[in-house]
Enzyme design. Structure first.
Site, PDB file in Angstrom:
ATOM      1  N   LYS A  80       0.825  -1.218   0.000  1.00  0.00           N
ATOM      2  CA  LYS A  80       0.000   0.000   0.000  1.00  0.00           C
ATOM      3  C   LYS A  80       0.855   1.263   0.000  1.00  0.00           C
ATOM      4  O   LYS A  80       0.763   2.094   0.899  1.00  0.00           O
ATOM      5  CB  LYS A  80      -0.984  -0.032   1.174  1.00  0.00           C
ATOM      6  CG  LYS A  80      -1.922  -1.240   1.079  1.00  0.00           C
ATOM      7  CD  LYS A  80      -2.970  -1.279   2.153  1.00  0.00           C
ATOM      8  CE  LYS A  80      -3.920  -2.436   1.989  1.00  0.00           C
ATOM      9  NZ  LYS A  80      -3.344  -3.767   2.224  1.00  0.00           N
TER      10      LYS A  80
HETATM   11  P1  OMP Z   1      -7.739 -12.114   5.659  1.00  0.00           P
HETATM   12  O1  OMP Z   1      -8.843 -11.281   6.182  1.00  0.00           O
HETATM   13  O2  OMP Z   1      -6.960 -12.813   6.734  1.00  0.00           O
HETATM   14  O3  OMP Z   1      -8.174 -13.036   4.559  1.00  0.00           O
HETATM   15  O4  OMP Z   1      -6.648 -11.113   5.035  1.00  0.00           O
HETATM   16  C1  OMP Z   1      -6.944 -10.111   4.123  1.00  0.00           C
HETATM   17  C2  OMP Z   1      -5.670  -9.531   3.530  1.00  0.00           C
HETATM   18  O5  OMP Z   1      -6.033  -8.590   2.514  1.00  0.00           O
HETATM   19  C3  OMP Z   1      -4.801  -8.753   4.509  1.00  0.00           C
HETATM   20  O6  OMP Z   1      -3.439  -8.837   4.089  1.00  0.00           O
HETATM   21  C4  OMP Z   1      -5.279  -7.321   4.360  1.00  0.00           C
HETATM   22  O7  OMP Z   1      -4.298  -6.376   4.690  1.00  0.00           O
HETATM   23  C5  OMP Z   1      -5.603  -7.266   2.861  1.00  0.00           C
HETATM   24  N1  OMP Z   1      -6.655  -6.299   2.459  1.00  0.00           N
HETATM   25  C6  OMP Z   1      -7.872  -6.276   3.095  1.00  0.00           C
HETATM   26  O8  OMP Z   1      -8.169  -7.120   3.975  1.00  0.00           O
HETATM   27  N2  OMP Z   1      -8.786  -5.326   2.777  1.00  0.00           N
HETATM   28  C7  OMP Z   1      -8.580  -4.407   1.776  1.00  0.00           C
HETATM   29  O9  OMP Z   1      -9.453  -3.623   1.495  1.00  0.00           O
HETATM   30  C8  OMP Z   1      -7.366  -4.445   1.098  1.00  0.00           C
HETATM   31  C9  OMP Z   1      -6.447  -5.430   1.376  1.00  0.00           C
HETATM   32  C10 OMP Z   1      -5.339  -5.588   0.427  1.00  0.00           C
HETATM   33  O10 OMP Z   1      -4.929  -4.579  -0.154  1.00  0.00           O
HETATM   34  O11 OMP Z   1      -4.945  -6.705   0.128  1.00  0.00           O
END
Ligand code: OMP
Length: 270
Positions: free
Chosen positions: A96
């Site tokens: 990010k």
């Molecule tokens: P889980 O919720 O464990 O599946 O992880 C989600 C992953 O996606 C994490 O690494 C978050 O930082 C990332 N993420 C989000 O959860 N929400 C967003 O809106 C954006 C991201 C991202 O950019 O990947």
């Protein structure tokens, strides 16, 4: 990796799953802590168990930076391991980033050239000169935060600007700086009801969709609203796969979970 290859991989493997490599030493099986590099060993076993069922990996930088220099070494080793053993997998550095132009250029060099990532997540708040440097690298991708999965996305992203939510303005404007060959957008699975509106603005772009699983998003809803003629979706799942078990069988269970999701995905892209 170019768009054609990404689409080929998805069609060949019948999966658009991205496994999120967000390791947390406190959640890992204890026996791994005896390894010289527990984070790399954990990732390596997860990768070997899931590679068949996914087409991408997304290490999130925070989970490496938290361990200082050794964490960054684990990140570098993880990406090199994927590139050496699974060269057809797309690697997304979830960092990010985004800053004034010359600083963004150095971020792009760091993640694309030094770490060999195929893509990096980028925050759009600083505007065109903060994003354009990421678009200058052949077959590399900027994945711009469009509509994020978290509660706070309502604070700014969903504000009405010119009769439309801000995230729609952002996605339209950012899309004009790049193409569907070097830019994707992050859209949270928890906001699947808004994907229709996003597809009206960017019908062809790939969307990186996190938030299925631990955050409560539904794969079915995402697919219903987000699939396009080239699939157009990369769905990330981190915790529900990598911590499917916290015991010695963690890699086997991660593989099973990834397989289950991949089977569901194959139904949606028949
Ligand atoms: P889980 O919720 O464990 O599946 O992880 C989600 C992953 O996606 C994490 O690494 C978050 O930082 C990332 N993420 C989000 O959860 N929400 C967003 O809106 C954006 C991201 C991202 O950019 O990947």
């Amino acid at each position: 990796m170019n768009r054609k290859k990404i689409i080929e991989q998805i069609r060949k493997k019948k999966t658009f799953l991205c496994v999120g490599l967000d390791p947390d030493v406190d959640k890992m099986p204890k026996f791994l802590l005896e390894e010289e590099d527990p984070i790399f060993e954990f990732n390596k076993q997860i990768i070997d168990a899931t590679a068949e069922y996914c087409m991408a990996y997304k290490p999130n930088n925070a989970f490496y930076e938290a361990y200082g220099i050794s964490g960054m070494t684990s990140l570098e080793k993880t990406i090199l391991y994927i590139k050496a053993n699974y060269p057809d997998h797309f690697v997304i550095a979830d960092a990010k980033r985004g800053d004034i132009g010359n600083t963004s250029h150095m971020y792009a060099k760091a993640f694309f050239n030094r770490l060999h990532a195929d893509a990096i997540t980028v925050a759009p708040y600083m505007g065109s000169d903060s994003i354009k440097p990421f678009l200058e690298f052949k077959d590399k991708w900027a994945i711009v935060l469009g509509l994020t999965s978290n509660e706070g996305s309502a604070d700014f992203q969903q504000l009405q600007i010119n009769g439309e939510p801000l995230f729609i303005n952002v996605i339209r404007k950012c899309a004009s700086w790049g193409t569907d060959e070097n830019m994707m957008f992050v859209v949270g699975a928890t906001k699947a009801d808004m994907i229709d509106d996003i597809r009206k603005v960017v019908p062809n772009h790939f969307l990186l969709v996190p938030g299925v699983g631990a955050q409560g998003g539904s794969l079915e809803e995402v697919c219903k609203n987000g699939l396009n003629k080239d699939i157009g979706l990369i769905v990330n799942i981190s915790r529900n796969i990598i911590f499917a078990s916290r015991d010695e069988d963690f890699a086997i269970q991660a593989g099973k979970e990834a397989k289950k999701i991949a089977e569901q995905m194959s139904e949606f892209i028949k």
